[in-house]
Design an enzyme around this catalytic site. Structure first.
Site, PDB file in Angstrom:
ATOM      1  N   GLU A  39       5.506  -0.793   0.258  1.00  0.00           N
ATOM      2  CA  GLU A  39       6.671  -1.465  -0.462  1.00  0.00           C
ATOM      3  C   GLU A  39       8.214  -1.262  -0.015  1.00  0.00           C
ATOM      4  O   GLU A  39       8.797  -2.272   0.075  1.00  0.00           O
ATOM      5  CB  GLU A  39       6.209  -1.393  -1.869  1.00  0.00           C
ATOM      6  CG  GLU A  39       5.218  -1.950  -2.623  1.00  0.00           C
ATOM      7  CD  GLU A  39       3.793  -1.265  -2.113  1.00  0.00           C
ATOM      8  OE1 GLU A  39       2.881  -1.978  -2.474  1.00  0.00           O
ATOM      9  OE2 GLU A  39       3.922  -0.271  -1.553  1.00  0.00           O
ATOM     10  N   GLU A  73      -2.890   1.120  -4.012  1.00  0.00           N
ATOM     11  CA  GLU A  73      -2.420   1.194  -5.479  1.00  0.00           C
ATOM     12  C   GLU A  73      -3.589   0.949  -6.418  1.00  0.00           C
ATOM     13  O   GLU A  73      -3.970   1.856  -7.080  1.00  0.00           O
ATOM     14  CB  GLU A  73      -1.275   0.152  -5.990  1.00  0.00           C
ATOM     15  CG  GLU A  73      -0.186   0.328  -5.207  1.00  0.00           C
ATOM     16  CD  GLU A  73       1.031  -0.088  -6.110  1.00  0.00           C
ATOM     17  OE1 GLU A  73       1.585   0.685  -6.777  1.00  0.00           O
ATOM     18  OE2 GLU A  73       1.434  -1.374  -6.252  1.00  0.00           O
TER      19      GLU A  73
END
Length: 266
Positions: free
Chosen positions: A140, A120
């Protein structure tokens, strides 16, 4: 260049090097790390002698993401920094480049794991270099979590949507070669040489006119979601004043005189 116990800061000429420094935890995000990153980006923005930033990790790992032990309730290191979060509740998003874009070019030098929050943060960088054994991925969904660091918005804008959705929805790992193949990174180099390659690119940037470099970077991001006609108009508005700077005149003189230019941000 204060840094914190989990974020090392040093200068390499005109380049600021920010190093995630928690190798015993694969550089999992911690409060001291986030505070150090926030302050490092701010330092680079404020100091005109800094012309580029290299972002890397210590111990052969970039970043394995959030500290899941802390998320599970086992506490997070750096309680002494809690007052910083209270003063600026957006600090962690700025640190992770979700809510802040440095005005200087940011070059990522990746070795080892660059997954979850690591991938990210990577999306907030401008140029990306990886060692050939590096691993990328957004894990995730496999943990029942959401990649809230910006990936559902940024990733489909940076790589083809089919690849972005596969990465987001499968939670599987990607090799450096595969990441390069889909456009997530730009260079794959032998292991342990990503930092050297990133610093080499930084030096090439540092040799250019800093006002021009910053204006070019700003224009690329500013016009990304505009129509072509609006983007061209915005480019002209931002770019034309650069031609009237002392740096532009110095660049022309240096070219004519066959010597390296000396830029002064004027």
């Amino acid at each position: 260049m204060a840094g914190t116990e989990h974020l090392a800061v040093r200068r390499e000429g005109a380049t600021l090097v920010l190093t995630l420094n928690r190798p015993e935890a694969k550089n999992a995000l911690s409060l001291p790390m986030l505070v150090g990153l926030h302050d490092g980006w701010a330092e680079a923005d404020a100091d005109d002698s800094i012309r580029s930033i290299v972002f890397t990790g210590a111990g052969g790992t970039f970043c394995a993401g959030m500290d899941l032990k802390a998320l599970a309730g086992n506490g997070m290191a750096g309680e002494q920094y809690r007052d910083r979060l209270k003063a600026d509740p957006d600090l962690h998003w700025k640190a992770m480049l979700r809510h802040h874009r440095p005005r200087k070019p940011v070059i990522a030098a990746v070795e080892g794991y660059c997954v979850a929050g690591g991938t990210e943060m990577l999306q907030g960088t401008d140029i990306r270099v990886a060692g050939e054994s590096a691993t990328f991925g957004l894990f995730e969904v496999k943990r029942g979590l959401f990649p809230i660091g910006g990936s559902t918005v940024r990733l489909p804008r940076q790589i083809p949507r089919t690849h972005a959705l596969e990465m987001l929805l499968t939670g599987r790992p990607y090799s450096a070669r595969e990441a390069a193949g889909i456009g997530l990174i730009g260079h794959v180099v032998p292991d342990s040489t990503a930092l050297a390659k990133a610093l080499e690119i930084a030096e090439q940037i540092n040799a250019c006119g800093p006002l021009a470099v910053e204006a070019v970077k700003a224009s690329v991001y500013e016009t990304a979601d505009m129509t072509e006609s609006d983007g061209l108009a915005a480019e002209l508005k931002r770019g034309w004043p650069v031609f009237d700077t002392a740096d532009a005149k110095e660049g022309a003189r240096a070219f004519a005189e066959k010597r390296p230019p000396v830029y002064k941000r004027e």
